[in-house]
Design a protein around this motif. Structure first.
Motif, short mmCIF file in Angstrom:
data_model
loop_
_atom_site.label_atom_id
_atom_site.label_comp_id
_atom_site.label_asym_id
_atom_site.label_seq_id
_atom_site.Cartn_x
_atom_site.Cartn_y
_atom_site.Cartn_z
N THR A 133 0.82 -1.21 0.00
CA THR A 133 0.00 0.00 0.00
C THR A 133 0.84 1.26 0.00
OG1 THR A 133 -1.80 -1.13 1.15
CG2 THR A 133 -1.79 1.27 1.25
N PHE A 134 1.89 1.29 0.82
CA PHE A 134 2.61 2.53 1.05
C PHE A 134 3.90 2.68 0.25
CE2 PHE A 134 0.03 2.09 4.90
CZ PHE A 134 -0.60 3.32 4.91
N ARG A 135 4.40 1.59 -0.32
CA ARG A 135 5.65 1.68 -1.07
C ARG A 135 5.50 1.23 -2.51
NH1 ARG A 135 11.31 0.87 0.49
NH2 ARG A 135 11.28 2.56 -1.02
N ILE A 136 5.01 0.00 -2.72
CA ILE A 136 5.01 -0.55 -4.07
C ILE A 136 4.03 0.18 -4.98
CG2 ILE A 136 4.51 -2.62 -5.43
CD1 ILE A 136 5.58 -4.25 -3.00
N ILE A 137 2.79 0.33 -4.53
CA ILE A 137 1.79 1.00 -5.37
C ILE A 137 2.20 2.43 -5.69
CG2 ILE A 137 -0.59 1.84 -5.44
CD1 ILE A 137 -1.43 -0.77 -4.10
N PRO A 138 2.59 3.25 -4.69
CA PRO A 138 3.02 4.62 -5.03
C PRO A 138 4.23 4.66 -5.97
CG PRO A 138 2.50 4.48 -2.70
CD PRO A 138 2.48 3.07 -3.23
N LYS A 139 5.18 3.74 -5.76
CA LYS A 139 6.37 3.72 -6.60
C LYS A 139 6.02 3.40 -8.05
CE LYS A 139 10.88 3.46 -7.47
NZ LYS A 139 11.77 4.64 -7.39
N MET A 140 5.18 2.38 -8.25
CA MET A 140 4.83 1.99 -9.61
C MET A 140 3.94 3.03 -10.28
SD MET A 140 4.54 -2.15 -9.53
CE MET A 140 4.83 -2.24 -11.30
#
Length: 217
Positions: A133-140
């Motif tokens: 939720t907080f790292r992978i989705i925002p990064k992609m």
């Protein structure tokens, strides 16, 4: 890296909840099909439609279900659509279990397109949910926007035995992945203004050490 999202027939349910429950929801689909954990990957997917850095958790939309080809329709599509006959009557403000039991499966088509692809460790637990939720989705989402994608979606399939998730962000035909639902700019206008932004002071600070423990590739 860049790869190919496979596309196919998508039999799915809709949900508007915290993204952290996405993998738990798709496990309910697996249980309905009687699938072993070794058979989840590249069959069961969660598709995250909104930006968790913009919307509060209870407003983010996702879909979850099975992505299949023609050869799998009898084994996968038929029993899932048949399960619609056993749905509970809708109730107000359902919990996760109640929502699953009252939400019908629907059919859609997802195109096969070039996509950003990220493989990342999966623990099938709380930490993985937070990292997603907080790292992978925002990064992609950020990487996709840098390549000109206006409304990025993140599509995830996970292998429990291999402790690995594959995350896709389509680079083309992106609006088709909303399956007829409102695009984010339209959807966000339906939310009361005072609810539209995430309060990071209470949520993000509590988990900061965990979320930044593992670096993204």
């Amino acid at each position: 890296k860049e790869g190919i999202f496979p596309g196919g027939h998508y039999i799915y349910k809709n949900s508007t909840r915290d993204y952290a429950v996405g993998q738990g929801a798709v496990r309910k689909v697996a249980k309905e099909l009687g699938l072993r954990e070794s058979n989840h990957s590249d069959l069961l997917y969660v598709m995250y439609l909104d930006d968790p850095q913009v919307l509060q958790a209870h407003r983010t939309r996702f879909t979850y279900g099975a992505l299949i080809d023609n050869s799998q329709r009898k084994a996968i599509e038929t029993p899932l659509l048949e399960a619609n006959k056993k749905l509970n009557k809708p109730i107000e403000d359902p919990n996760v279990e109640e929502e699953f039991l009252q939400t019908p499966y629907v059919k859609g088509e997802l195109p096969s397109v070039n996509a950003l692809v990220l493989n990342f460790v999966y623990t099938n637990g709380f930490i993985s949910a937070l990292l997603q939720t907080f790292r992978i989705i925002p990064k992609m989402r950020k990487l996709a926007k840098e390549q000109g994608v206006s409304h990025p979606v993140i599509i995830t399939t996970c292998s429990i035995p291999q402790s690995m998730c594959t995350h896709y962000t389509p680079l083309y035909e992106n609006d088709q992945f909303f399956l007829g639902m409102d695009l984010p700019p339209v959807y966000e206008k339906t939310i009361p203004k005072q609810e539209s932004m995430v309060d990071w002071d209470g949520v993000y600070a509590d988990f900061k050490a965990i979320l930044f423990f593992l670096p993204l590739p």
